[in-house]
Design a protein around this motif. Structure first.
Motif, PDB file in Angstrom:
ATOM      1  N   THR A  84      -0.602 -49.082 -93.471  1.00 46.88           N
ATOM      2  CA  THR A  84      -1.471 -49.995 -92.728  1.00 46.88           C
ATOM      3  C   THR A  84      -0.728 -50.600 -91.542  1.00 46.88           C
ATOM      4  OG1 THR A  84      -2.797 -50.537 -94.680  1.00 46.88           O
ATOM      5  CG2 THR A  84      -2.785 -52.146 -92.888  1.00 46.88           C
ATOM      6  N   ARG A  85       0.467 -51.067 -91.778  1.00 48.92           N
ATOM      7  CA  ARG A  85       1.249 -51.699 -90.717  1.00 48.92           C
ATOM      8  C   ARG A  85       1.673 -50.682 -89.656  1.00 48.92           C
ATOM      9  NH1 ARG A  85       3.660 -56.703 -92.803  1.00 48.92           N
ATOM     10  NH2 ARG A  85       5.597 -56.306 -91.696  1.00 48.92           N
ATOM     11  N   THR A  86       2.060 -49.500 -90.104  1.00 58.06           N
ATOM     12  CA  THR A  86       2.490 -48.476 -89.162  1.00 58.06           C
ATOM     13  C   THR A  86       1.331 -47.993 -88.296  1.00 58.06           C
ATOM     14  OG1 THR A  86       4.272 -47.749 -90.610  1.00 58.06           O
ATOM     15  CG2 THR A  86       3.503 -46.163 -88.971  1.00 58.06           C
ATOM     16  N   TRP A  87       0.181 -47.745 -88.923  1.00 53.78           N
ATOM     17  CA  TRP A  87      -0.977 -47.311 -88.145  1.00 53.78           C
ATOM     18  C   TRP A  87      -1.416 -48.386 -87.153  1.00 53.78           C
ATOM     19  CZ3 TRP A  87      -4.652 -45.020 -92.474  1.00 53.78           C
ATOM     20  CH2 TRP A  87      -4.005 -43.935 -93.080  1.00 53.78           C
ATOM     21  N   ALA A  88      -1.309 -49.647 -87.555  1.00 53.90           N
ATOM     22  CA  ALA A  88      -1.674 -50.727 -86.639  1.00 53.90           C
ATOM     23  C   ALA A  88      -0.829 -50.671 -85.365  1.00 53.90           C
ATOM     24  CB  ALA A  88      -1.507 -52.078 -87.331  1.00 53.90           C
ATOM     25  N   LEU A  89       0.464 -50.396 -85.518  1.00 56.24           N
ATOM     26  CA  LEU A  89       1.342 -50.295 -84.359  1.00 56.24           C
ATOM     27  C   LEU A  89       1.018 -49.065 -83.513  1.00 56.24           C
ATOM     28  CD1 LEU A  89       4.746 -51.234 -86.052  1.00 56.24           C
ATOM     29  CD2 LEU A  89       3.336 -52.683 -84.566  1.00 56.24           C
ATOM     30  N   GLU A  90       0.713 -47.966 -84.165  1.00 53.78           N
ATOM     31  CA  GLU A  90       0.440 -46.726 -83.436  1.00 53.78           C
ATOM     32  C   GLU A  90      -0.913 -46.738 -82.724  1.00 53.78           C
ATOM     33  OE1 GLU A  90       2.937 -43.629 -86.337  1.00 53.78           O
ATOM     34  OE2 GLU A  90       0.754 -43.504 -86.207  1.00 53.78           O
ATOM     35  N   LEU A  91      -1.905 -47.391 -83.309  1.00 50.23           N
ATOM     36  CA  LEU A  91      -3.276 -47.225 -82.837  1.00 50.23           C
ATOM     37  C   LEU A  91      -3.825 -48.425 -82.075  1.00 50.23           C
ATOM     38  CD1 LEU A  91      -4.735 -45.526 -86.053  1.00 50.23           C
ATOM     39  CD2 LEU A  91      -3.930 -44.419 -83.951  1.00 50.23           C
ATOM     40  N   GLY A  92      -3.126 -49.547 -82.111  1.00 50.72           N
ATOM     41  CA  GLY A  92      -3.646 -50.746 -81.460  1.00 50.72           C
ATOM     42  C   GLY A  92      -3.951 -50.548 -79.992  1.00 50.72           C
ATOM     43  N   ARG A  93      -3.139 -49.792 -79.289  1.00 56.37           N
ATOM     44  CA  ARG A  93      -3.340 -49.581 -77.843  1.00 56.37           C
ATOM     45  C   ARG A  93      -4.609 -48.798 -77.546  1.00 56.37           C
ATOM     46  NH1 ARG A  93       1.994 -45.992 -77.943  1.00 56.37           N
ATOM     47  NH2 ARG A  93       2.281 -47.577 -79.564  1.00 56.37           N
ATOM     48  N   HIS A  94      -5.179 -48.185 -78.582  1.00 55.83           N
ATOM     49  CA  HIS A  94      -6.414 -47.403 -78.414  1.00 55.83           C
ATOM     50  C   HIS A  94      -7.659 -48.172 -78.859  1.00 55.83           C
ATOM     51  CE1 HIS A  94      -3.907 -43.908 -77.593  1.00 55.83           C
ATOM     52  NE2 HIS A  94      -3.223 -44.179 -78.678  1.00 55.83           N
ATOM     53  N   GLY A  95      -7.506 -49.455 -79.111  1.00 59.69           N
ATOM     54  CA  GLY A  95      -8.649 -50.263 -79.530  1.00 59.69           C
ATOM     55  C   GLY A  95      -8.995 -50.123 -80.995  1.00 59.69           C
ATOM     56  N   ILE A  96      -8.047 -49.620 -81.783  1.00 60.60           N
ATOM     57  CA  ILE A  96      -8.275 -49.385 -83.212  1.00 60.60           C
ATOM     58  C   ILE A  96      -7.477 -50.396 -84.015  1.00 60.60           C
ATOM     59  CG2 ILE A  96      -8.060 -47.721 -85.101  1.00 60.60           C
ATOM     60  CD1 ILE A  96      -8.022 -45.525 -82.859  1.00 60.60           C
ATOM     61  N   THR A  97      -8.141 -51.130 -84.881  1.00 56.83           N
ATOM     62  CA  THR A  97      -7.437 -52.051 -85.775  1.00 56.83           C
ATOM     63  C   THR A  97      -7.334 -51.436 -87.163  1.00 56.83           C
ATOM     64  OG1 THR A  97      -9.429 -53.240 -86.469  1.00 56.83           O
ATOM     65  CG2 THR A  97      -8.292 -54.052 -84.502  1.00 56.83           C
ATOM     66  N   VAL A  98      -6.258 -51.791 -87.852  1.00 51.00           N
ATOM     67  CA  VAL A  98      -6.012 -51.275 -89.200  1.00 51.00           C
ATOM     68  C   VAL A  98      -5.539 -52.434 -90.068  1.00 51.00           C
ATOM     69  CG1 VAL A  98      -4.870 -49.507 -90.584  1.00 51.00           C
ATOM     70  CG2 VAL A  98      -5.234 -49.116 -88.128  1.00 51.00           C
TER      71      VAL A  98
ATOM     72  N   PHE B 127     -12.287 -47.390 -79.637  1.00 55.51           N
ATOM     73  CA  PHE B 127     -12.702 -48.392 -80.609  1.00 55.51           C
ATOM     74  C   PHE B 127     -12.636 -47.778 -81.992  1.00 55.51           C
ATOM     75  CE2 PHE B 127     -15.845 -49.997 -83.567  1.00 55.51           C
ATOM     76  CZ  PHE B 127     -15.584 -51.357 -83.555  1.00 55.51           C
ATOM     77  N   GLY B 128     -12.114 -48.541 -82.935  1.00 54.10           N
ATOM     78  CA  GLY B 128     -12.120 -48.093 -84.323  1.00 54.10           C
ATOM     79  C   GLY B 128     -11.726 -49.221 -85.250  1.00 54.10           C
ATOM     80  N   ARG B 129     -12.200 -49.116 -86.487  1.00 56.60           N
ATOM     81  CA  ARG B 129     -11.845 -50.070 -87.530  1.00 56.60           C
ATOM     82  C   ARG B 129     -11.475 -49.279 -88.791  1.00 56.60           C
ATOM     83  NH1 ARG B 129     -11.708 -52.870 -83.803  1.00 56.60           N
ATOM     84  NH2 ARG B 129     -12.927 -54.742 -83.290  1.00 56.60           N
ATOM     85  N   ILE B 130     -10.271 -49.497 -89.285  1.00 52.53           N
ATOM     86  CA  ILE B 130      -9.822 -48.885 -90.527  1.00 52.53           C
ATOM     87  C   ILE B 130      -9.448 -50.003 -91.495  1.00 52.53           C
ATOM     88  CG2 ILE B 130      -8.125 -47.381 -91.641  1.00 52.53           C
ATOM     89  CD1 ILE B 130      -7.804 -45.930 -88.970  1.00 52.53           C
ATOM     90  N   VAL B 131     -10.008 -49.948 -92.696  1.00 50.86           N
ATOM     91  CA  VAL B 131      -9.661 -50.907 -93.740  1.00 50.86           C
ATOM     92  C   VAL B 131      -9.172 -50.121 -94.947  1.00 50.86           C
ATOM     93  CG1 VAL B 131     -10.417 -52.827 -95.169  1.00 50.86           C
ATOM     94  CG2 VAL B 131     -11.455 -52.473 -92.912  1.00 50.86           C
ATOM     95  N   ASN B 132      -7.965 -50.397 -95.372  1.00 53.21           N
ATOM     96  CA  ASN B 132      -7.369 -49.749 -96.532  1.00 53.21           C
ATOM     97  C   ASN B 132      -7.410 -50.707 -97.726  1.00 53.21           C
ATOM     98  OD1 ASN B 132      -6.613 -47.436 -95.018  1.00 53.21           O
ATOM     99  ND2 ASN B 132      -4.795 -48.513 -94.257  1.00 53.21           N
TER     100      ASN B 132
END
Length: 232
Positions: free
Chosen positions: A143-157, A112-117
């Motif tokens: 922001t878009r790249t991290w969203a693709l990399e991290l979404g599978r781990h429950g992290i939104t960006v 789980f994670g939440r990142i806001v840029n």
């Protein structure tokens, strides 16, 4: 245990408003700022940034991150210097990368994670803002790249792109009684300046546990000023 959120540039202006909103939402805030932060650091210095993020996570992982720190240099393309370009990347982009590198492992472990840029309307183009628009367009890209990399781990960006926001820095550059300031207000469809609380409200939405199906997006908080500029 109280959820924590790390906010860079959280000592004043928009960052302080975000921190205040997060406290009202029940989060424990950890602000990192050159002045008035819980942790003092010049985030344009990679060593100071790494040390601050290490100290922030010494009590354990932090699962929410707001990358807000930044600054603006005003110069035309003919006049800007490479030092200004390096500084723009060094304060608007690099601290966000270092903060994410420090916090993402803990987010992954919890799944789980939440990142806001915090980006800017200037990423769409603004005269005299070459270095700033380069840096903030970079924020949108990561922001878009991290969203693709991290979404599978429950992290939104996600990103928030402020338009004209009334802060002490804005007022210093745009005196309220000046005709040019009124022209700025007249160009905003809702006919008022934004307030730091407007940005904080949108950031709080993306930080919420319930915002798990939105990632890789940019929300322009600009009173409608980007209508006709941003792509659908």
């Amino acid at each position: 245990m109280t959820e924590r959120v790390l906010i860079t540039g959280g000592g004043a202006g928009i960052g302080a408003a975000i921190a205040e909103r997060c406290r009202r939402e029940g989060y424990e805030t950890v602000t990192v700022d050159l002045h008035h932060g819980d942790l003092a650091a010049d985030l344009s210095d990679p060593d100071q940034a790494r040390a601050a993020f290490k100290e922030a996570t010494a009590r354990g992982p932090i699962h929410r991150l707001v990358n807000n720190v930044g600054s603006i240099d005003v110069a035309s393309i003919e006049d800007l210097t490479l030092d200004q370009l390096d500084h723009a990347v060094g304060i608007n982009v690099r601290p966000a990368v270092l903060a994410a590198q420090a916090l993402v492992p803990g987010m992954k472990e919890r799944r789980f994670g939440r990142i806001v840029n915090v980006a800017s309307r200037a990423a769409l183009g603004k005269e005299g803002r070459t270095t700033y628009s380069i840096a903030k367009a970079g924020v949108l890209g990561m922001t878009r790249t991290w969203a693709l990399e991290l979404g599978r781990h429950g992290i939104t960006v996600n990103a928030v792109g402020p338009g004209p926001i009334r802060t002490s820095l804005f007022d210093a550059a745009n005196p309220p009684e000046a005709p040019e300031t009124q022209r700025i207000i007249d160009s905003i469809p809702v006919k008022r300046m934004g307030e730091p609380a407007d940005i904080a409200h949108s950031v709080a939405h993306f930080l919420d546990t319930r915002a798990g199906f939105v990632t890789g997006q940019t929300l322009y908080v600009c009173g409608g000023k980007t209508v006709g500029l941003a792509a659908l």
